[in-house]
Design an enzyme around this catalytic site. Sequence first.
Site, PDB file in Angstrom:
ATOM      1  NE  ARG A  51      -4.113  -1.363  -0.533  1.00 20.85           N
ATOM      2  CZ  ARG A  51      -4.691  -2.417  -0.733  1.00 20.85           C
ATOM      3  NH1 ARG A  51      -3.235  -2.977  -1.975  1.00 20.85           N
ATOM      4  NH2 ARG A  51      -4.673  -3.464  -0.898  1.00 20.85           N
ATOM      5  CD  GLU A  83      -2.012   3.943  -6.086  1.00 19.27           C
ATOM      6  OE1 GLU A  83      -2.959   3.318  -6.370  1.00 19.27           O
ATOM      7  OE2 GLU A  83      -0.701   3.228  -5.783  1.00 19.27           O
ATOM      8  CG  HIS A  90      -2.032  -0.701  -6.652  1.00 24.77           C
ATOM      9  ND1 HIS A  90      -2.591   0.451  -6.342  1.00 24.77           N
ATOM     10  CD2 HIS A  90      -1.972  -1.595  -6.192  1.00 24.77           C
ATOM     11  CE1 HIS A  90      -2.891  -0.777  -5.050  1.00 24.77           C
ATOM     12  NE2 HIS A  90      -2.579  -1.427  -5.654  1.00 24.77           N
TER      13      HIS A  90
END
Length: 383
Positions: free
Chosen positions: A208, A237, A254
């Site tokens: 994360r 993000e 990601h």
Amino acid sequence: MRILVDENIPLADEFFGELGDITRLPGRDIDAAAVREQDLLVVRSITRVDAALLEGSRVRFVGTCTIGTDHVDLDYLREAGIGFANAPGCNADSVVDYVLSSLLLLAEEDGFHLAGKTIGIVGVGNVGSRLAERLDDLDVECLLCDPPRAEAEGREDFLSLDALLERAEIVCLHTPLVTEGEHATRHLLDASRIDALAPGTVLINAGRGACVDNQALRERLQRANDLRVVLDVWENEPGIDPALYDLVDIATPHIAGHSIDGKMRGTELVYQAAMRQFGLPARKKLGQLKPDPWLRKIVLTPWAPPLEALSLCTRACYDVRRDMLAFDRYRRRMGMATGFDAYRAEYPLRREFSTLRVELKQNKGGLRDALEGFGFKVKLSSK
């Protein structure tokens, strides 16, 4: 039954089609108006699921085809009596493939071998434990840190984070995002810990983004530029820090867990949970629906150099450089935030290492162990 599904979830029609009418939308376009008349909602991590989204809707079940749940207000769902399921472990092997591909690239660029390295794994859940299992076959020393597990299980072989950071040459973060409490992980690597990393340390975050203080990491790299950094997850993000992007060695949006195999497993897990929620039999099985890989087998002769053979097999399945270069094209053409989301939405088909069978004519130089450690299916042949 009316079902709203993120448009990037594979096999949604095949699994959920028998239940009713399916509507597909981009994850960031799923809002209160879109869900109001839906009975079942299936999302990914980019959709925030809370009272603002669901209040006044007909939704009776929410599934997220992801391991993490930090985008879901679980307390609200419980209070509202809305069923919920995530997909723990669905893309764990995909993330491990990403980490190993990244490590192999850095090893080739810097001229080191993984064998003999000390690798610290922070967060020993689905991903971290599988990474440790694969590394066991590669003659590396694995240091493990997972305070909640250490506390719950009395694991004396787990280290504290600071002890791990002091010894590890490579640090891999695979923790969930926990914002409060004794085991909070937000800025787990804060400025003081980032500054304490030894020069030359390899830092990989595929967990994360907010578990690493991105500003502190940027400042360390601007000041010394003496770390090797792989970031697949970022703070804020998709509007990530462009200065940090320019400083890291491997930058991806990601997508570590974005293998089609992992995504399909996530869809199946949520489908099974939805069937339980509504008291229906789960007739569909992933094995019936999964497409064959485009590359099934590689045959290596006895003269294959082990490192080159490992590199060839890895990149045949997944080459992290493809994602680095493609993301760079997207962000230059569209801007950082738009390019980040667009590449994720248009992500090309990627299969996991376990879908490739490697046939060896001879087990030379421990190649079989290395290939199996990376996750490939290996067969020795005398022909």
